[in-house]
Every structure is written in C-alpha cells, then in structure tokens.
Motif scaffolding. Structure first.
Motif, mmCIF file in Angstrom:
data_model
loop_
_atom_site.group_PDB
_atom_site.id
_atom_site.type_symbol
_atom_site.label_atom_id
_atom_site.label_comp_id
_atom_site.label_asym_id
_atom_site.label_seq_id
_atom_site.Cartn_x
_atom_site.Cartn_y
_atom_site.Cartn_z
ATOM 1 N N LEU A 26 0.725 6.917 4.745
ATOM 2 C CA LEU A 26 2.170 6.853 4.213
ATOM 3 C C LEU A 26 2.748 7.879 4.763
ATOM 4 C CD1 LEU A 26 4.822 5.875 2.400
ATOM 5 C CD2 LEU A 26 3.395 7.449 0.420
ATOM 6 N N LEU A 27 2.111 9.173 4.402
ATOM 7 C CA LEU A 27 2.585 10.505 5.228
ATOM 8 C C LEU A 27 2.720 10.191 6.862
ATOM 9 C CD1 LEU A 27 2.570 13.764 4.945
ATOM 10 C CD2 LEU A 27 0.145 14.171 5.688
ATOM 11 N N GLY A 35 0.800 -1.107 5.850
ATOM 12 C CA GLY A 35 1.102 -1.547 4.473
ATOM 13 C C GLY A 35 3.028 -1.102 4.832
ATOM 14 N N GLY A 36 3.797 -1.594 3.823
ATOM 15 C CA GLY A 36 5.234 -0.767 3.956
ATOM 16 C C GLY A 36 6.169 -1.950 4.908
ATOM 17 N N PRO A 59 0.623 -1.303 0.289
ATOM 18 C CA PRO A 59 -0.555 0.179 -0.031
ATOM 19 C C PRO A 59 0.400 1.421 0.340
ATOM 20 C CG PRO A 59 -1.209 -1.651 1.485
ATOM 21 C CD PRO A 59 0.289 -2.123 1.439
ATOM 22 N N HIS A 60 2.141 1.107 0.646
ATOM 23 C CA HIS A 60 2.700 2.795 0.723
ATOM 24 C C HIS A 60 3.539 2.498 -0.449
ATOM 25 C CE1 HIS A 60 3.641 2.136 5.467
ATOM 26 N NE2 HIS A 60 2.430 2.871 4.880
ATOM 27 N N GLY A 101 2.819 5.933 -3.346
ATOM 28 C CA GLY A 101 3.953 6.978 -2.916
ATOM 29 C C GLY A 101 5.569 5.783 -3.974
ATOM 30 N N CYS A 102 5.680 5.576 -1.974
ATOM 31 C CA CYS A 102 6.838 5.376 -1.863
ATOM 32 C C CYS A 102 6.932 4.160 -0.602
ATOM 33 C CB CYS A 102 7.864 6.252 -2.175
ATOM 34 S SG CYS A 102 8.141 6.676 0.028
ATOM 35 N N CYS A 103 8.397 3.099 -0.610
ATOM 36 C CA CYS A 103 7.752 2.379 0.469
ATOM 37 C C CYS A 103 9.396 1.967 0.673
ATOM 38 C CB CYS A 103 7.793 0.753 -0.356
ATOM 39 S SG CYS A 103 7.683 -0.462 1.411
ATOM 40 N N PRO A 104 9.772 2.662 1.651
ATOM 41 C CA PRO A 104 11.002 3.343 2.469
ATOM 42 C C PRO A 104 11.595 2.079 2.249
ATOM 43 C CG PRO A 104 9.459 4.522 3.038
ATOM 44 C CD PRO A 104 8.338 3.526 2.647
#
Length: 271
Positions: free
Chosen positions: A109-110, A269-270, A57-58, A62-65
């Motif tokens: 994510l934010l 997520g992530g 989901p992250h 936008g991005c997945c750290p």
C-alpha cells in the motif's frame, strides 16, 4: 463502510449492504471487533473473514484509493477495485490481529500511495502554474514607472512655480514643458493599469471556479473560488478532498512506520 457481497457466517456476520457507520452495532464492531458475539470455542474453529472473503488487502492495510473514489469515477483516473469487500470492522480486526501478512500489505500500500501522491503533486504544481498564468495582474514595472514619473512631474511643477514667483519666466516655462512631456509618457501607462484593474474587478465578481480569484487545493488539486466560502466548504467536505486527505494521512503513517522502505515493487490489492 460498504460490503459489496454477503460475507461468511461467524465473525459478526457482516453481510449487510451499505451499513450505516453510526448504527449502534457498527459502532460496537469498531470498538470490540466483528467477532464480539462469538465464543472462544467458535473463534477457534471459524476462520476470520479476511481468509475466506474477497477482502481488499489495501483496505485491510489502511485504505483502498480505488474503492474510496468509486462514486466519483468521472473525476478519478483509478479503476474500480478488483476486490469485493471493504469493511471497516473486518479491517480493524485484521490490524488488531497483527498477522505476519500485515507488513507485506502495508508496504504494498505504501508503494501505491507514494506513486499516487507523487502524481497528484505534479498535477497540483501544473494547475498552480496554469492558474497564475491565467490571472490578469498589473506589471509591477508599470506601477513603478508611473510612480517615478509622477514624482518627477510633481518636482518640475514645484520648480516652475518657484521660478515664476522669482520672476524667472524662462525657467518656469522650461520646467512646465518638461512636465508636460513626462505626463504624455505617463498617460498610456495609467490607461494600461486601469484596464487591468477593470478586468480583475469584473472577474472577482463572478462566482464559481472558472473565474474570480482561483485557488488550487494542495491536497486534491480541485480549483475553487477563494472568495466563495460556501463553494470552498463543499469542496472540503467532498469525496475527492476527503479521500485524498485520507490517502495523505495513511501515507504519512506508513512512511513513519517503514522509513527504510524503498519505492516501487507494488502490486497486489486495490485493483
């Protein structure tokens, strides 16, 4: 992008391992979407991959750290992402679809990125303080004291010479005696200054990140030699720097999109 396991049929069938993003098919997927080869009838019956695959989901938001630093685990505190699929074309399709789940994923994510960036900024501040403390620099008070003593000595010598020309031997001898006393005070200060300059000069000749003029990156906290341009260039092109650049850019975008979103309440997520 990298897909860690085959995806379902349909929606472009993005199941290749380690796809080259410069491959023409991958470029077309980014421009036209992963469903570019499906008819409208097929799109109507085939579920999109984010509903049937183990998509992060992250990453969709936008991005997945966690995935971003998967090849730099020794330098990252983040665990491996719990989700298997991180595919640029799928994520692009998902964001284009503008589904109701997108804001939820983006705000999660934010929250995560805010925590990560706050932690990184704290590390950067500590690293900057440590580097400054380790630097051998001349005490500005020492430099000022030497300058003041030199000026007084020069004035006394000039006064002694004038008194000598005028035949005032006593005044000349007194002025020279005072100048000699000030010179004795000045000598240890000059020796201390010279020693510090020698240490700095030796350190500046050493390449790498352990010595020399160290510089802390304000993006990823890496420490580089400021005078080693090759080392600095490799750092800027490295996974850690590029990853944290992506994180900060994504955080900025989401902060602007959700200016009233509160911190905390992450999760999902992530990894």
């Amino acid at each position: 992008s990298f897909v860690s396991r085959p995806l379902i049929m349909g929606w472009g069938n993005k199941g290749a391992m380690g796809k080259d993003p410069n491959d023409p098919a991958a470029l077309l997927d980014q421009l036209m979407g992963s469903a570019r080869n499906l008819t409208d009838d097929q799109k109507a019956v085939v579920k999109p991959p984010w509903e049937t695959s183990d998509c992060c989901p992250h990453f969709l938001a936008g991005c997945c750290p966690n995935f971003m630093f998967s090849y730099a685990q020794k330098r990252s505190d983040l665990p491996t992402c719990a989700y298997a699929v991180h595919d640029d074309a799928i994520a692009l399709d998902y964001r284009r679809a503008n589904l109701p789940t997108l804001p939820k994923y983006e705000q999660r994510l934010l929250d995560k990125l805010r925590i990560l960036v706050d932690g990184m900024d704290e590390r950067i501040a500590k690293a900057v303080a440590r580097v400054k403390a380790e630097m051998v620099v001349s005490d500005p008070r020492t430099v000022t004291a030497i300058a003041e003593l030199s000026a007084k000595i020069a004035a006394l010598v000039a006064a002694a010479e004038k008194a000598g020309d005028d035949g005032d031997v006593e005044t000349a001898e007194k002025a020279m005696a005072e100048a000699d006393e000030l010179a004795k005070l000045k000598k240890p200060l000059e020796e201390r200054l010279k020693e510090n300059e020698a240490i700095n000069e030796a350190a500046a000749k050493v390449t790498g990140t352990m010595y020399g003029e160290q510089e802390v990156c304000d993006v990823c906290c890496s420490i580089t030699n400021a005078k080693d341009e090759l080392n600095c260039e490799r750092h800027r092109e490295g996974q850690m720097h590029m990853g944290w650049t992506k994180i900060r850019e994504t955080l900025k975008r989401l902060d602007e999109k959700y200016p009233n979103a509160g911190g905390g309440g992450g999760g999902g997520g992530g990894g």
